[in-house]
Design an enzyme around this catalytic site. Structure first.
Site, mmCIF file in Angstrom:
data_model
loop_
_atom_site.group_PDB
_atom_site.id
_atom_site.type_symbol
_atom_site.label_atom_id
_atom_site.label_comp_id
_atom_site.label_asym_id
_atom_site.label_seq_id
_atom_site.Cartn_x
_atom_site.Cartn_y
_atom_site.Cartn_z
ATOM 1 N N GLY A 1 0.327 0.864 -6.180
ATOM 2 C CA GLY A 1 -0.608 1.260 -5.135
ATOM 3 C C GLY A 1 -1.330 2.536 -5.506
ATOM 4 O O GLY A 1 -1.596 2.800 -6.685
ATOM 5 N N THR A 2 -1.646 3.345 -4.513
ATOM 6 C CA THR A 2 -2.398 4.572 -4.759
ATOM 7 C C THR A 2 -1.569 5.638 -5.458
ATOM 8 O O THR A 2 -2.102 6.675 -5.849
ATOM 9 C CB THR A 2 -2.953 5.141 -3.438
ATOM 10 O OG1 THR A 2 -1.882 5.288 -2.505
ATOM 11 C CG2 THR A 2 -4.004 4.216 -2.852
ATOM 12 N N GLY A 3 -0.273 5.401 -5.614
ATOM 13 C CA GLY A 3 0.562 6.275 -6.425
ATOM 14 C C GLY A 3 0.873 5.667 -7.783
ATOM 15 O O GLY A 3 0.750 6.322 -8.815
ATOM 16 N N CYS B 1 -7.783 14.333 4.688
ATOM 17 C CA CYS B 1 -7.953 12.956 5.155
ATOM 18 C C CYS B 1 -9.361 12.743 5.689
ATOM 19 O O CYS B 1 -9.941 13.635 6.321
ATOM 20 C CB CYS B 1 -6.935 12.664 6.257
ATOM 21 S SG CYS B 1 -6.942 10.950 6.836
ATOM 22 N N CYS C 1 2.090 7.752 9.898
ATOM 23 C CA CYS C 1 0.715 7.655 9.428
ATOM 24 C C CYS C 1 -0.156 7.259 10.624
ATOM 25 O O CYS C 1 -0.367 6.076 10.884
ATOM 26 C CB CYS C 1 0.611 6.618 8.304
ATOM 27 S SG CYS C 1 -0.988 6.605 7.479
#
Length: 423
Positions: A10-12, A353, A159
């Site tokens: 994913g984004t990591g 964000c 989140c």
């Protein structure tokens, strides 16, 4: 030489693979393991759920992009991690040995903690692109006979931004369809107040988000614990600031999207000494496991304590910029370890964000994430919507070409007019 396995794409996980490949020579082998064979840009899921994006626009096949960089890819789920034996047991029963393991799995979605919640129950989700597509299908059916809507986040969620995003996006979409007048919307959240965001608030987030909810004719319930969900009915206990029951709510709905609490994925959570009771990986300041010297972790899967005690549990978010710095620190510390040097690189505890609201949006910067802060910045404007659309395209482009540059620092920060986040 060394074999580095990255669990999650994913984004990591994807940036971790690219960063390690850029730092290490080709004598070192890098393998990414992921349960599915495609990358998905999760921040765009609220748009998918109302039909503003299609799956093809926010996903792409992983294998060709990794292999072009000399990175191997295994499209399988992991059954078990043998941390003592340095091996993963894959879904097909085969084993994969590693010298270093980078855990970037993201969370397990704990819908089961609320009876009747989740895609298998009576509420929808935007946590994955599959969920978002199912939510859109349900939304299309809902549009044929609109009625009450309940949106928000369950107890223990960490989140909150996407819940707010979806509420405003849904409201805007209904306005465009000339159906908003037929749809009462209630926002239900475990936050102690609107705009808490799991961060204790950022700047004027409380007053600004309350104002936006009022302007959008969205009612809200805070300090809310959802006890159960039945078909067309959500049962919510509202607490006061001392944690004492204030009111019981029985909310009717024809459509609902509720974000769940997060836990660690099973294969990781069951490793003795690796995780906290919720299954999140316990790491030191260098992203390294506190028990296993050759295991690192980045992103949502790591253990970060809540910002503060709240009447209903709230978790601390791990935003994109923070994950990016975790990835950079992990790659540099593995490279240092391979050279016999001590780990020195550290991730940042800063939060940044962009949240879309249909045709406008809000952006915030919290430096550091835990108050008191050096920067405590929260702004609203149509430029945020434009910035998020631009960032989506830029991030997907960089993921496809395999760039190891720091995406947030060199792109999103420019869009926000901020030069650096380290001071």
């Amino acid at each position: 030489m060394a074999h580095i396995v990255i669990l999650g794409a994913g984004t990591g996980g994807m940036p971790a693979a690219y960063e390690l490949r850029a730092l290490l020579d080709r004598s070192h082998r890098i393998t990414v393991v992921n349960a599915v064979d495609y990358f998905q840009f999760v921040p765009s899921n609220p748009w998918v759920a109302v039909g503003w994006r299609e799956r093809a626009a926010i996903t792409f096949p992983i294998r060709p992009h990794l292999e072009r960089k000399g990175i191997e890819f295994v499209a399988q789920a992991v059954r078990r991690v043998d941390a003592a034996g340095n091996q993963l047991e894959l879904e097909d029963g085969s084993g994969l040995d590693y010298d270093y393991l980078v855990i970037a799995t993201g969370p397990k979605l704990a819908f089961d903690e609320v009876p009747g919640a989740g895609p298998g129950g009576h509420t929808h989700s935007i946590c994955t692109v599959d969920h978002a597509e199912k939510t859109f299908a349900a939304y299309q059916r809902f549009l044929e006979q609109p009625g009450p809507v309940v949106l928000g986040a369950m107890a223990g969620a960490s989140c909150y931004g996407p819940a707010y995003e979806f509420a405003f996006i849904l409201s805007k979409d209904l306005q465009r369809r000339r159906l908003r007048n037929k749809v009462p919307i209630t926002f239900v959240t475990s936050e102690p107040y609107i705009g808490h965001l799991g961060l204790g608030g950022v700047g004027d987030s409380k007053s600004m988000l309350e104002s936006e909810l009022r302007n959008s004719h969205i009612k809200w319930i805070t300090n809310a614990r959802v006890s159960r969900v039945e078909a067309g009915r959500m049962f919510v206990t509202e607490l006061d600031e001392r944690g004492v029951e204030r009111q019981q709510h029985e909310l009717p709905f024809d459509f609902s999207m509720m974000l769940p609490a997060f836990k660690g994925v099973d294969a990781i959570a069951q490793v003795e000494g690796l995780c906290n009771p919720r299954g999140f990986v316990l790491v030191d300041e260098h992203q390294r496991s506190k028990k296993y010297h050759n295991i690192f972790a980045v992103g949502v899967c790591i253990a970060i304590p809540p910002i503060e005690a709240t009447p209903v549990p709230t978790g601390a978010p791990k935003t994109g910029y923070m994950i990016e710095t975790m990835v950079a620190a992990t790659a540099r510390n593995i490279a240092a370890d391979l050279q016999g040097q001590p780990a020195t690189a550290k991730g940042s505890w800063n939060a940044i964000c962009l949240a879309d609201m249909g045709d406008t949006g809000v952006a915030f910067v919290a430096l550091p994430q835990i108050p008191p802060r050096n920067v405590n910045w929260f702004k609203k404007g149509k430029w945020v919507h434009v910035a998020k659309v631009a960032f989506e395209k830029y991030f997907l482009y960089k993921m496809k070409i395999g760039s190891s540059e720091p995406f947030y620092e060199r792109s999103m920060l420019k869009l926000l007019g901020i030069e650096r986040l380290d001071h």
